[in-house]
Design an enzyme around this catalytic site. Structure first.
Site, PDB file in Angstrom:
ATOM      1  N   LYS A   1       0.816  -1.214   0.000  1.00  0.00           N
ATOM      2  CA  LYS A   1       0.000   0.000   0.000  1.00  0.00           C
ATOM      3  C   LYS A   1       0.849   1.264   0.000  1.00  0.00           C
ATOM      4  CE  LYS A   1      -4.273  -1.734   2.127  1.00  0.00           C
ATOM      5  NZ  LYS A   1      -4.034  -3.128   1.860  1.00  0.00           N
TER       6      LYS A   1
ATOM      7  N   GLU B   1      -3.141   7.959   7.782  1.00  0.00           N
ATOM      8  CA  GLU B   1      -3.940   8.735   6.846  1.00  0.00           C
ATOM      9  C   GLU B   1      -5.057   9.478   7.561  1.00  0.00           C
ATOM     10  OE1 GLU B   1      -3.634   6.085   2.764  1.00  0.00           O
ATOM     11  OE2 GLU B   1      -5.438   5.940   3.994  1.00  0.00           O
TER      12      GLU B   1
ATOM     13  N   HIS C   1     -15.409  -4.302   6.501  1.00  0.00           N
ATOM     14  CA  HIS C   1     -14.581  -3.916   5.361  1.00  0.00           C
ATOM     15  C   HIS C   1     -14.738  -4.871   4.180  1.00  0.00           C
ATOM     16  CE1 HIS C   1     -12.633  -0.898   7.883  1.00  0.00           C
ATOM     17  NE2 HIS C   1     -12.458  -1.840   8.793  1.00  0.00           N
TER      18      HIS C   1
ATOM     19  N   ARG D   1      -6.582  -7.553 -10.731  1.00  0.00           N
ATOM     20  CA  ARG D   1      -7.324  -8.747 -11.159  1.00  0.00           C
ATOM     21  C   ARG D   1      -8.739  -8.323 -11.518  1.00  0.00           C
ATOM     22  NH1 ARG D   1     -10.568  -9.288  -6.707  1.00  0.00           N
ATOM     23  NH2 ARG D   1      -9.688  -8.769  -4.677  1.00  0.00           N
TER      24      ARG D   1
END
Length: 676
Positions: free
Chosen positions: A116, A200, A235, A297
């Protein structure tokens, strides 16, 4: 075009790839584990090869074995589907070394997007909008806290190598940062072997919007519009739709161009999804959007994009892997109508979405039309309902793999029409043999926030009480369907015997036969007083008496009249459990047959059984231990989720029947327990 491909996956995606390959005249080879020997994806492929035992790490994750099978069967390419090895750069490299086309991006692109923090550094260079935050290598706790203080709270701590909601912590204020960072790092190292985190800005009501991109080996790259995947639990996505509600053309173009820039920054080829989090529009202006990650993908939710474009995305994958150019330019792509996808899972939403494992004893799906995907000028066939599934009635949902039953996809000319189709389709989706989320999905689709497109990733938690209402008692109509099913079955059995002594019509010379039927569900029990009449029955419930007649019965489908009102439904009997489907509701009623169960209560009193197939991961008590009601006794694991078995009353654990690591079947007695 390829003449043969190997599908290195299972379930609905393997079936989906096989269908497109067949349409293109390409033969497909299925691989399967011992648990999937009779699976649907094995049946729909021209060839199939056993790959190993049920655990994925011994079968579907065996890259060496997959390549060996591909070469032995003469396949020229491998389609990885999604999950398993679909985003494994070592597998992509191994395919290339073996001379096999990997139907996915190059290994370099998978590597670039695998971290990430590294991916965000690349996106920053490509001028793709990023959430304000720190994504660097300095992991000093004091430094990270300083960065969080600069960003402004709340902030999100996220494992750099993470996924699936693990290694994430929301920090509301500076005083909580240190403890949250330590916890996040512990979980990250345990889950991913890497405790590096990024910090973040946390958006309090973000929407999750993703852009479908496609690139070829000739330098062309397009975006096939967006999907809104905001409705999530833990999530994980629950409902997806395309296009995103409220999306303006300006914002669509900006997000699409940012996604294409992200794909080009890593030399992308094939199908990919660039995921963004977006702020709500305010005062007529579009809110900001920020790059989150890229999935290298095809996505589970790709059918909604197919439905609004009329394009077969798997066909595009095959053509691009065969080194053809993209079939369409950006200017040629169009949106037609609106599409929704609901993921039908074997799980129990009322019990924390605990996976449910078992056999699909009964599965009835709404009428579906095969969606004939065209060239994208107009939808090939805008079928209202499409079902992508890797299982059939009588198949088993095992503890080894994802418990998805099907993807239910609907299309409409607009969102309102698509919502109506989805609500109706969910009303007609029936499953017996394990718990499902069908009823929950119907409540969600019909809820005020979703129907009015008041969307964000916290929708389910914020509207929990409305989405998980207290169960309502079964009405006399529902109980009447169960009773009519039972009584008519008895009469049919008696008539078939052709024996007057076996007649069960209830005829009496000088009176009316009366009997009681006892039904129960989790929260309620019911005692029905049944009186046999010449033209039906009387039903007594809670001091009220209703007249009931059987109008029609075709197999499990019944039409009855209760006090003149026609009631339609399906009743599926599994032993002494009656599953009643009517009006979009599903009631599970246990029938208490006093003759069949005489003496069982005492015999079963000391048993504690497995609620699902799984593995014993912890024993929390010792043999001979005295415990209080509710005390945890042992922990089972299935599908990476844990379930704790607790003491039903004060008592003594007389015997432990399994050890840690043992696999147990559903219903197996786990221990002997004596109540005090």
């Amino acid at each position: 075009m390829f003449t043969k491909i190997l599908i290195a996956n299972r379930g609905e995606i393997a079936c989906r790839v096989a269908a497109t390959a067949h349409r293109l005249g390409v033969k497909s080879v299925a691989v399967y584990s011992e648990a999937d020997a009779n699976a649907k994806h094995v049946a729909v492929c021209e060839e199939s090869v056993l790959i190993g035992p049920p655990p994925a790490k011994e079968s579907y994750l065996r890259a060496d074995k997959l390549i060996e099978v591909a070469l032995a069967t003469g396949a020229q390419a491998i389609h990885p589907g999604y999950g398993f090895l679909s985003e494994n750069e070592d597998f992509a490299n191994a395919c290339a070394k073996a001379g096999l086309a990997f139907i996915g991006p190059p290994a370099s692109a998978i590597h670039a997007m695998g971290s990430k923090s590294a991916a965000k550094a690349l996106m920053e260079k490509a001028n793709v909008p990023l959430v304000p935050g720190y994504h660097g290598d300095n992991q000093d706790a004091a430094f990270l806290q300083e960065q969080a203080d600069k960003i402004g709270y709340p902030v999100l701590l996220k494992a750099s190598a993470g996924g699936g909601g693990k290694g994430m912590r929301i920090v509301e204020k500076s005083a909580d940062f240190k403890a949250a960072l330590e916890s996040c790092k512990r979980e990250a190292i345990n889950s991913f072997g890497d405790d590096k985190v990024l910090v973040e800005k946390y958006l309090t009501r973000p929407r999750h919007i993703e852009i479908q991109v496609f690139a070829d080996t000739h330098g062309n790259c397009v975006y096939l519009f967006e999907r809104d995947c905001s409705v999530q639990r833990r999530h994980q996505k629950v409902l997806e739709e395309a296009p995103a509600p409220g999306m303006t053309e300006e914002r669509r173009r900006a997000m699409g161009e940012a996604a294409v820039a992200a794909a080009k920054a890593v030399g992308y080829v094939g199908a990919g999804t660039v995921e963004f989090i977006a702020e709500e529009s305010r005062n007529g202006e579009d809110g900001n959007f920020y790059f989150m990650e890229m999935n290298t993908r095809l996505q589970v939710e790709h059918p909604v994009t197919e439905m609004i474009t009329g394009l077969d995305l798997v066909e595009w994958q095959l053509r691009i892997a065969f080194d053809e150019t993209l079939p369409k330019t950006q200017e040629q792509l169009r949106i037609h109508g609106h599409a929704l996808e609901a993921r039908i899972y074997a799980e129990n939403p009322e019990k924390g979405f605990l996976p449910s494992i078992g056999t699909l004893r009964h599965m009835h799906t709404p009428p579906a039309v095969t969606f004939q995907l065209g060239n994208g000028d107009v939808p090939g066939n805008p079928a209202a309902v499409r079902i992508d599934s890797g299982v059939r009635q009588h198949d088993a949902i095992s503890p080894f793999y994802d418990p998805m039953i099907a993807k239910l996809i609907v299309w409409g000319n607009d969102r309102e029409e698509a919502l109506a189709h989805m609500s109706q389709a969910l009303s007609e989706f029936q499953v017996v043999g394990l718990a499902t989320n069908v009823a929950f999905l119907k409540r969600l689709v019909e809820s005020q926030p979703f129907s009015q497109a008041d969307l964000d990733t916290g929708l389910i938690e914020r509207h929990h009480d409305a989405l998980f209402p207290q169960a309502q008692p079964a009405s006399v109509h529902i109980l009447g369907l169960a009773a009519a099913s039972l009584l008519s079955s008895e009469q049919n059995a008696g008539a078939a015997a052709n024996d007057p002594w076996a007649n069960t019509s209830g005829w009496r010379m000088n009176g009316v036969l009366a009997r009681t039927l006892e039904f129960a569900e989790e929260a309620n029990s019911y005692v029905l007083t049944v009186g046999y009449r010449d033209t039906g029955w009387s039903l007594g419930l809670n001091n009220a008496v209703s007249a009931m007649t059987l109008v029609e019965r075709t197999g499990q489908h019944l039409v009855i009249k209760v006090d003149g009102t026609a009631i339609r439904g399906t009743v599926v009997r599994a032993g002494d459990v009656f599953h009643v489907f009517s009006g979009g509701a599903h009631y599970v009623l246990d029938y208490n047959d006093p003759l069949a169960h005489a003496g069982e209560a005492e015999a079963e009193g000391g048993r504690l059984t497995a609620p699902m197939p799984g593995k014993i991961v912890a024993l929390l008590v010792e043999q001979g231990k005295t415990v209080e009601k509710g005390a945890p006794l042992l922990i089972m694991e299935a599908m990476k989720m844990e379930h704790t078995i607790a003491a039903p009353a004060n008592g003594t654990v007389e015997e432990l029947l399994y050890a840690v690591g043992d696999q147990v079947a559903e219903g197996a007695q786990l221990l002997a327990f004596k109540a005090a």
